[in-house]
Design an enzyme around this catalytic site. Structure first.
Site, PDB file in Angstrom:
ATOM      1  N   LYS A 256      29.578  47.275  25.568  1.00 53.34           N
ATOM      2  CA  LYS A 256      29.451  46.286  26.663  1.00 53.34           C
ATOM      3  C   LYS A 256      28.064  45.669  26.653  1.00 53.34           C
ATOM      4  O   LYS A 256      27.066  46.384  26.712  1.00 53.34           O
ATOM      5  CB  LYS A 256      29.727  46.970  28.002  1.00 53.34           C
ATOM      6  CG  LYS A 256      29.464  46.085  29.233  1.00 53.34           C
ATOM      7  CD  LYS A 256      29.858  46.795  30.539  1.00 53.34           C
ATOM      8  CE  LYS A 256      29.416  45.991  31.761  1.00 53.34           C
ATOM      9  NZ  LYS A 256      29.753  46.670  33.043  1.00 53.34           N
ATOM     10  N   ASP A 261      24.161  41.902  35.508  1.00 54.52           N
ATOM     11  CA  ASP A 261      25.389  41.957  36.308  1.00 54.52           C
ATOM     12  C   ASP A 261      25.063  41.815  37.788  1.00 54.52           C
ATOM     13  O   ASP A 261      24.676  42.773  38.445  1.00 54.52           O
ATOM     14  CB  ASP A 261      26.111  43.295  36.043  1.00 54.52           C
ATOM     15  CG  ASP A 261      27.439  43.391  36.784  1.00 54.52           C
ATOM     16  OD1 ASP A 261      27.888  42.366  37.337  1.00 54.52           O
ATOM     17  OD2 ASP A 261      28.023  44.490  36.795  1.00 54.52           O
ATOM     18  N   LYS A 268      26.973  41.989  44.274  1.00 48.83           N
ATOM     19  CA  LYS A 268      26.478  43.340  44.553  1.00 48.83           C
ATOM     20  C   LYS A 268      25.464  43.297  45.692  1.00 48.83           C
ATOM     21  O   LYS A 268      24.801  42.284  45.894  1.00 48.83           O
ATOM     22  CB  LYS A 268      25.756  43.895  43.299  1.00 48.83           C
ATOM     23  CG  LYS A 268      26.669  44.289  42.170  1.00 48.83           C
ATOM     24  CD  LYS A 268      25.859  44.860  40.999  1.00 48.83           C
ATOM     25  CE  LYS A 268      26.750  45.278  39.855  1.00 48.83           C
ATOM     26  NZ  LYS A 268      27.642  46.395  40.154  1.00 48.83           N
ATOM     27  N   ASP A 279      22.942  46.749  32.026  1.00 49.09           N
ATOM     28  CA  ASP A 279      24.399  46.685  31.861  1.00 49.09           C
ATOM     29  C   ASP A 279      24.817  46.293  30.433  1.00 49.09           C
ATOM     30  O   ASP A 279      25.997  46.125  30.142  1.00 49.09           O
ATOM     31  CB  ASP A 279      24.981  45.706  32.891  1.00 49.09           C
ATOM     32  CG  ASP A 279      26.372  46.117  33.356  1.00 49.09           C
ATOM     33  OD1 ASP A 279      26.752  47.284  33.143  1.00 49.09           O
ATOM     34  OD2 ASP A 279      27.071  45.261  33.920  1.00 49.09           O
ATOM     35  N   ASP A 338      33.194  41.830  40.042  1.00 46.60           N
ATOM     36  CA  ASP A 338      32.199  42.818  39.619  1.00 46.60           C
ATOM     37  C   ASP A 338      32.791  43.810  38.609  1.00 46.60           C
ATOM     38  O   ASP A 338      32.059  44.577  37.984  1.00 46.60           O
ATOM     39  CB  ASP A 338      31.652  43.562  40.852  1.00 46.60           C
ATOM     40  CG  ASP A 338      30.350  44.294  40.564  1.00 46.60           C
ATOM     41  OD1 ASP A 338      29.772  44.077  39.486  1.00 46.60           O
ATOM     42  OD2 ASP A 338      29.923  45.072  41.435  1.00 46.60           O
ATOM     43  N   GLU A 340      33.660  43.308  35.668  1.00 43.89           N
ATOM     44  CA  GLU A 340      33.614  42.329  34.575  1.00 43.89           C
ATOM     45  C   GLU A 340      33.555  42.987  33.202  1.00 43.89           C
ATOM     46  O   GLU A 340      33.973  42.392  32.211  1.00 43.89           O
ATOM     47  CB  GLU A 340      32.404  41.390  34.755  1.00 43.89           C
ATOM     48  CG  GLU A 340      31.058  41.914  34.214  1.00 43.89           C
ATOM     49  CD  GLU A 340      30.565  43.182  34.900  1.00 43.89           C
ATOM     50  OE1 GLU A 340      31.015  43.475  36.016  1.00 43.89           O
ATOM     51  OE2 GLU A 340      29.728  43.888  34.309  1.00 43.89           O
ATOM     52  N   ARG A 342      35.178  45.450  31.839  1.00 44.16           N
ATOM     53  CA  ARG A 342      36.486  45.638  31.205  1.00 44.16           C
ATOM     54  C   ARG A 342      37.075  44.304  30.732  1.00 44.16           C
ATOM     55  O   ARG A 342      37.798  44.253  29.739  1.00 44.16           O
ATOM     56  CB  ARG A 342      37.428  46.364  32.181  1.00 44.16           C
ATOM     57  CG  ARG A 342      37.696  45.640  33.448  1.00 44.16           C
ATOM     58  CD  ARG A 342      38.217  46.542  34.573  1.00 44.16           C
ATOM     59  NE  ARG A 342      37.159  47.292  35.240  1.00 44.16           N
ATOM     60  CZ  ARG A 342      37.365  48.169  36.222  1.00 44.16           C
ATOM     61  NH1 ARG A 342      38.587  48.427  36.658  1.00 44.16           N
ATOM     62  NH2 ARG A 342      36.355  48.792  36.777  1.00 44.16           N
TER      63      ARG A 342
HETATM   64  N1  BES Z   1      27.968  47.444  35.736  1.00 41.45           N
HETATM   65  C1  BES Z   1      28.746  47.974  36.783  1.00 41.45           C
HETATM   66  C2  BES Z   1      28.807  49.498  36.777  1.00 41.45           C
HETATM   67  C3  BES Z   1      27.504  50.202  37.031  1.00 41.45           C
HETATM   68  C4  BES Z   1      27.191  50.636  38.282  1.00 41.45           C
HETATM   69  C5  BES Z   1      26.665  50.481  35.990  1.00 41.45           C
HETATM   70  C6  BES Z   1      26.024  51.324  38.502  1.00 41.45           C
HETATM   71  C7  BES Z   1      25.480  51.158  36.210  1.00 41.45           C
HETATM   72  C8  BES Z   1      25.165  51.590  37.467  1.00 41.45           C
HETATM   73  C9  BES Z   1      30.179  47.458  36.694  1.00 41.45           C
HETATM   74  O1  BES Z   1      30.327  46.201  36.157  1.00 41.45           O
HETATM   75  C10 BES Z   1      30.704  47.420  38.081  1.00 41.45           C
HETATM   76  O2  BES Z   1      30.132  46.735  38.876  1.00 41.45           O
HETATM   77  N2  BES Z   1      31.756  48.173  38.352  1.00 41.45           N
HETATM   78  C11 BES Z   1      32.313  48.230  39.661  1.00 41.45           C
HETATM   79  C12 BES Z   1      33.796  48.332  39.527  1.00 41.45           C
HETATM   80  C13 BES Z   1      34.523  48.134  40.844  1.00 41.45           C
HETATM   81  C14 BES Z   1      34.385  46.713  41.325  1.00 41.45           C
HETATM   82  C15 BES Z   1      35.976  48.482  40.640  1.00 41.45           C
HETATM   83  C16 BES Z   1      31.744  49.463  40.362  1.00 41.45           C
HETATM   84  O3  BES Z   1      31.549  50.486  39.713  1.00 41.45           O
HETATM   85  O4  BES Z   1      31.469  49.358  41.549  1.00 41.45           O
HETATM   86 ZN    ZN Z   2      28.785  45.623  34.807  1.00 39.41          ZN
HETATM   87 ZN    ZN Z   3      30.040  44.662  37.595  1.00 37.40          ZN
END
Ligand code: BES
Ligand code: ZN
Ligand code: ZN
Length: 488
Positions: A256, A261, A268, A279, A338, A340, A342
């Site tokens: 990734k 992000d 966020k 990220d 968010d 994104e 995947r």
């Molecule tokens: N990049 C984030 C995941 C992340 C969170 C990485 C904290 C490092 C530290 C990812 O893109 C994300 O935001 N995932 C969401 C998914 C949710 C919307 C289902 C998450 O984990 O909140």
């Molecule tokens: Zn992310």
């Molecule tokens: Zn995200």
């Protein structure tokens, strides 16, 4: 830092400090009377017992050219392995350089003269010298001048192992330097340029797919994430194939590469959002692994695919409810912008399959939920193939990257139903890391695959005795070890 191995005794070596590793509960017998007396007094006093990473410093020992001796604890004798020595080398180097002791000799006694240990020592020492202060005018920490293993009477295979260790340590620092770069300085275009420069320096084939090519191919899922940003996306493809590659095996590494992000329209919270520069840690781990693979030349074909985008809100950004079509033709309702990672990974996975990979591993800072489950200790590991999972777990253990297998039962798929498209991009409730992995699996199909969720482990907020705070480079050493094992 100059890192090397010499097959000579320690007495005449003119270092600022000589490091002697010491087993818990029994004072080391170094052969130098002054050091041995000091060590046995220390053990007897109980002030030092050889517990893991414990240190004691002796000034001007008689009979040595070196100015100081550092004893460092290995822990119990029966727990000593490569992972222990990697950390010991790192902690010794960081302890000494904090005191401006910069020319270091590490005494590797006969009992520890194994190739794997020589490799681990230089991996650990080189990685420990990294500092995340690239953009500070006044640096926080010094760098060591040299780290020399002294292996008197050792066999020549130690030298090759030590060289490999330095290559891997340097690749890890290359990865970490990329991860540490802020979003303004490391855009998808810059990440692609850095990967390309690395590939050209090391004789790898490289292909950077730009937005037009991705549109022609139909990578609608990746492009939906990219469309909110003024920064154009890229798909970075690196290819390594030695003349004597083992036929029928083609490893695919996918990482990734979200250079920043924000969450997009599903934005966020501002707290800690600055950390979302990491990220792209999965992508950087893949690029670093390819650098080491190009240098170590294992006899196996490897293709790396790194989808890279910036996830931004804006008038052109993808909206919740938008339906997009992935490269494989399946449709997705974007319920949360968010989620994104995947969306970009699935187009990379389909592309890697089209390039002919027979085995896949992806690494991604995919979910905050993996931190809830496993904290900053273990990488979350998901797989559709028990044998392949075991190979990756064995490799990770060898290189000291902790990983923990997570479940992917079909029951969890109930959480990924959608009325308007083939799939939603988030699960309905709970098990967030598992539904993310199950989403990827729909595009992986039958290819043996391992998914590494490194969101909790790719960045550490506190320094460890053997590693600076910030990016860890996790995943990279496992990728390299997997490639080397596939070749044998
Ligand atoms: N990049 C984030 C995941 C992340 C969170 C990485 C904290 C490092 C530290 C990812 O893109 C994300 O935001 N995932 C969401 C998914 C949710 C919307 C289902 C998450 O984990 O909140
Ligand atoms: Zn992310
Ligand atoms: Zn995200």
């Amino acid at each position: 830092m100059n890192s090397t191995i010499l097959f000579q005794g320690y007495a005449g070596f003119g270092a600022d400090a000589l490091v002697f590793p010491a087993i818990e509960g029994s004072a080391p017998q170094t052969g130098n009377a002054a050091v041995d007396e000091w060590a046995s007094d220390l053990y007897a006093s109980g002030e030092f017992s050889g517990k893991s990473l414990e240190t004691a410093l002796l000034y001007k020992p008689a009979g040595l050219e070196a100015k100081r001796v550092l004893l460092i604890g290995l822990g119990k004798g029966d727990t000593v392995n490569s992972a222990v020595l990697r950390r010991v080398a790192g902690a010794a180097l960081r302890t000494l350089k904090a005191k401006s002791i910069l020319k270091i000799g590490f005494v590797l006694a006969k009992e520890f003269q194994q190739a794997a240990y020589a490799q681990a020592l230089l991996e650990g020492a080189v990685a420990a010298d990294f500092e995340p202060d690239e953009h500070k005018s006044k640096k926080d920490a010094k760098h060591a001048e040299s780290f020399t293993i002294l292996a008197e009477g050792g066999s020549s295979d130690l030298a090759e192992a030590a060289r490999n260790g330095a290559v891997i340590g340097e690749a890890q620092n290359f990865t970490r330097a990329l991860v540490n770069e802020p979003g303004n300085l490391l855009t998808p275009t810059v990440l692609a340029a850095r990967a390309k420069a690395m590939a050209e320096e090391n004789g790898l084939d490289v292909d950077i797919l730009d937005e037009d090519r991705m549109r022609q191919l139909g990578m609608g899922s990746l492009l939906a994430v990219a469309q909110g940003s003024a920064e154009p996306p890229a798909m970075i493809v690196l290819h390594y194939k030695p003349a004597d590659a083992k036929p029928g095996t083609h490893l695919g590494l996918i990482g990734k590469g979200v250079t920043f992000d924000t969450g997009g329209i599903s934005i966020k919270p501002s707290e800690s959002m600055e950390k979302m520069k990491y990220d792209m840690a999965g992508g950087a781990a893949v690029i670093g692994a390819m650098m080491a693979i190009a240098k170590l030349q294992p006899k196996v074909e490897v293709t790396a695919v790194i989808p890279t985008v910036e996830n931004m809100p804006g008038s052109r950004a993808v909206r919740p409810g938008d339906i997009v079509t992935s490269l494989a033709g399946k449709t997705i309702e974007v319920l949360n912008t968010d989620a994104e990672g995947r969306l970009i990974l699935i187009d990379a996975i389909t592309y890697a399959k089209r390039l002919g990979v027979t085995l896949m591993i992806d690494a991604a800072t995919l979910t905050g939920a993996i931190t809830v489950a496993l904290g900053a200790v273990n990488v979350g590991l998901f797989s559709n193939d028990g044998g392949w999972q075991q190979q990756v777990l064995d490799s990770s253990k060898e290189v000291g990257e902790k990983m923990w297998p997570m479940p992917m039962d079909d029951e969890y798929k109930e959480l990924l139903k959608n009325a308007f498209a083939d799939m939603p991009n988030i699960g309905s409730r709970g098990a967030g890391s598992i539904t993310a992995a199950l989403f990827l699996k729909e595009w992986v199909e039958d290819t043996p695959w391992v998914h590494l969720d490194i969101a909790g482990t790719a960045w550490i907020d506190e320094a460890k005795p053997f590693l600076a705070k910030g990016p860890t480079g996790v995943g990279m050493r496992t990728f390299i070890e997997v490639a080397r094992r596939l070749a044998n």
